[in-house]
Design a protein around this motif. Structure first.
Motif, PDB file in Angstrom:
ATOM      1  N   ARG A 172      -1.829  -7.002   4.183  1.00  0.00           N
ATOM      2  CA  ARG A 172      -1.934  -7.083   2.720  1.00  0.00           C
ATOM      3  C   ARG A 172      -2.482  -5.798   2.120  1.00  0.00           C
ATOM      4  O   ARG A 172      -2.157  -5.429   0.996  1.00  0.00           O
ATOM      5  N   SER A 173      -3.345  -5.087   2.856  1.00  0.00           N
ATOM      6  CA  SER A 173      -3.921  -3.853   2.335  1.00  0.00           C
ATOM      7  C   SER A 173      -3.489  -2.623   3.114  1.00  0.00           C
ATOM      8  O   SER A 173      -3.514  -1.516   2.583  1.00  0.00           O
ATOM      9  N   TRP A 205      -4.642   2.651   1.278  1.00  0.00           N
ATOM     10  CA  TRP A 205      -5.847   1.830   1.326  1.00  0.00           C
ATOM     11  C   TRP A 205      -7.102   2.696   1.280  1.00  0.00           C
ATOM     12  O   TRP A 205      -8.061   2.384   0.561  1.00  0.00           O
ATOM     13  N   SER A 247      -9.968   2.560  -1.553  1.00  0.00           N
ATOM     14  CA  SER A 247     -11.285   2.073  -1.118  1.00  0.00           C
ATOM     15  C   SER A 247     -12.389   3.068  -1.449  1.00  0.00           C
ATOM     16  O   SER A 247     -13.472   2.688  -1.903  1.00  0.00           O
ATOM     17  N   GLU A 273     -10.180  -5.330   2.481  1.00  0.00           N
ATOM     18  CA  GLU A 273      -9.574  -5.152   1.172  1.00  0.00           C
ATOM     19  C   GLU A 273     -10.366  -4.148   0.340  1.00  0.00           C
ATOM     20  O   GLU A 273     -10.297  -4.151  -0.886  1.00  0.00           O
TER      21      GLU A 273
END
Length: 594
Positions: free
Chosen positions: A245-246, A299, A303, A319
């Motif tokens: 998902r990330s 990501w 982040s 995430e």
């Protein structure tokens, strides 16, 4: 406390969560919501924290292997009554192929029992214990023969083909027979208790589709170097540790598996370390997985966000969560009574000066893929990290091994500060008007002079772990890998020889430092790279063969190896160990190519 060896476990993944299943047929670890969520099966860390076992009633001889290019595990039990195969997988979404793996995973654990010869009596023992064993669920028999387990935030539904499962107190204990040619499928589906009900899937059909999903994933990736089977398998393991998902890659599936049995260095590795970022990018690139590399890159940029005065955290949640504060739990006994058991990891609070260099090095590696002009977020990240290194490189830090003690001037941290400035100078044309390559080059040269002056120990004949220290540290082997010095440089040749002599073992393992009680697999692969770069191809290849011999029977590597027993130690499967394998294999293919 009787527990399987760490090497007894096989790894299942749906690129959202992962499970560990032992040679004895017991699933002893599964955090179904995502890799770092609470477990519903946690017997890995305590015998009372939940499991799901399917195995013959009689003692059996076990053979097992992954279906090629998948994380679908087939275990064959040979008993006096006959032989039976149990195939385990975490289900892919119906029709998922290639990079769709994990995007909408149904969170279903599949177990398909196939009779091979004779007639074998099987036993199923199902004892879910959500919230790391804190909760014992109510079990309700369902009209279709399944069982609903519900408590706290969790609901699980267990079903079996043609099986009427019966509740026995706080567990399901079920015996059945399987004859040659007969197939019995089981599926265990998870869902949050206040959401939609768990998915209902046909286990045999879904298993076949899951195999195809993994096979399709690997078909689009090629690798031209040596040891292709090992590299492809390690790339599959790294894919299995990727939270799709990330795009983040978890450092390992587990928490608190000890670096030393009975010791207290038991940490939670279910997060994504920026230190591993450049090496992960390299491994995916070598294994011809550029899509994974680019998603991981996105990501990291999101982040980190805007870089300010504070040090960039060394790790993030899957995430992008920044605060993953650590706490110890008292209700779990730990693997073989190794306490404490920890959730979260306070290393995120440490100053670790190598981190910006790791990230900038990854940007440099991907520079041609990223284009001649970087977008605003990427440009601001590189500029911010470069200026942070320029301000802070002279400070002490906690180092690459995340020592929980006083800060020091660690060699590896300074080398990556040099790497940051060196790569930033090369990336300057892509960074816009605020790039200052002349000043950066001057700082780079100052860092280099400091390392050569303070990091080299003439009496030891090696670069040591920290400035002014006589203590050896295997992280010095990384100097040629980042091109700080060639492996043929007399100082580097001497360092390699001293590290190999003082920290190495007869079976090819390398300890991180002199008092480290175990061989650290990534360092062992770094030594392979150094020897290959120094022109000692035969020695490097022989060492590589010895190191990979420490993988378990299905090719999985943990973090460390016990020097006395040869047992695997630490969290597993360990991403950095498989990254090291890929890098070493590629180096043996072409020592001059990164």
């Amino acid at each position: 406390m009787d527990q399987p060896a760490i090497s007894d476990y096989g790894f299942l993944s749906d690129c959202r969560s992962g499970a560990l299943v032992g040679r004895d047929g017991s699933v002893d670890w599964w955090c179904p919501d995502r890799f770092d969520a609470p477990s519903v099966f946690g017997r890995l860390l305590d015998p009372d924290a939940g499991h799901w076992r399917i195995a013959p009633l009689a003692a059996s001889r076990v053979e097992r292997a992954y279906r090629p290019d998948t994380l679908v595990l087939r275990t064959v039990h040979h008993t006096p009554e006959g032989s039976v195969a149990v195939t385990d997988a975490l289900a892919a979404e119906l029709g998922a192929r290639s990079h769709q793996l994990g995007m909408n995973s149904p969170a279903v654990l599949l177990r398909v029992v196939e009779g091979l010869t004779g007639r074998v009596r099987m036993h199923l023992d199902f004892a879910p214990r959500p919230e790391y064993g804190l909760l014992t669920p109510y079990l309700h028999e369902q009209p279709d023969g399944g069982v609903l387990a519900a408590c706290g935030p969790v609901q699980l539904v267990l079903r079996g083909d043609g099986q009427a499962l019966r509740v026995d107190g706080d567990r399901v204990a079920h015996t059945f027979e399987v004859a040659a040619g007969q197939t019995v499928g089981f599926d265990l589906a998870y869902a949050p208790v206040y959401g939609a009900p768990p998915a209902r899937l046909d286990p045999v059909t879904t298993l076949a589709d899951t195999v195809q999903a993994w096979e399709g994933y690997r078909e689009i990736h090629t690798y031209p170097g040596r040891y292709p089977d090992l590299v492809r398998h390690s790339a599959t393991v790294l894919t299995g540790l990727t939270y799709t998902r990330s795009g983040a890659v978890a450092a390992a599936l587990t928490t608190s598996l000890p670096e030393e049995i009975g010791g207290d260095r038991n940490y939670d590795y279910r997060y994504s370390w920026l230190r591993d970022f450049a090496a992960t990018i390299r491994a995916f690139w070598v294994a011809a997985c550029p899509h994974e590399a680019s998603r991981l890159f996105a990501w990291v940029t999101r982040s980190i966000g805007r870089v300010g005065e504070d040090p960039v955290p060394v790790l993030f949640g899957l995430e992008g969560e920044r605060d993953i504060s650590e706490h110890e739990v008292q209700h779990l006994r730990g693997y073989l009574d190794s306490r404490p058991v920890r959730f979260g990891n306070d290393a995120w609070r440490q100053r670790q000066l190598d981190v910006p260099g790791e990230v900038i090095s990854a940007v440099w590696r991907m520079r041609h893929y990223l284009g001649d002009t970087f977008d605003e977020e990427l440009r601001e990240m590189v500029l911010g990290l470069t200026e942070q290194v320029a301000r802070t490189w002279q400070l002490p830090d906690h180092g690459a091994w995340e020592i929980r003690g006083a800060e020091r001037h660690y060699l590896s941290s300074k080398v990556f500060c040099w790497t940051a400035m060196n790569r930033a100078v090369e990336l300057a044309p892509r960074l816009g008007d605020r790039a200052d390559p002349r000043r950066w080059a001057a700082i780079r040269d100052e860092i280099r002079a400091s390392i050569l002056r303070e990091g080299w120990n003439e009496r030891i004949g090696a670069f040591t772990g920290a400035f002014g220290s006589p203590e050896l540290d295997a992280s010095a082997l990384y100097l040629p890998v980042v091109h700080f010095l060639p492996a043929s440089d007399p100082r580097m040749r001497s360092t390699i020889e001293v590290v190999e002599r003082e920290l190495g073992t007869e079976d090819g393992l390398v300890r991180r430092w002199d008092s480290d009680p175990a061989g650290f697999l990534p360092c062992s692969f770094w030594l392979v790279e150094c020897l290959a770069m120094a022109g000692e191809r035969d020695r490097a290849e022989a060492l590589f063969e010895r190191v990979i011999g420490h993988a378990n029977d299905v090719g999985l590597l943990s973090e460390q190896i016990d020097l006395a027993t040869g047992a695997q130690l630490g969290n597993m499967p360990q991403a950095l160990s498989h990254i090291g394998l890929v890098a070493a294999a590629w180096r043996l293919s072409d020592p001059a190519t990164d």
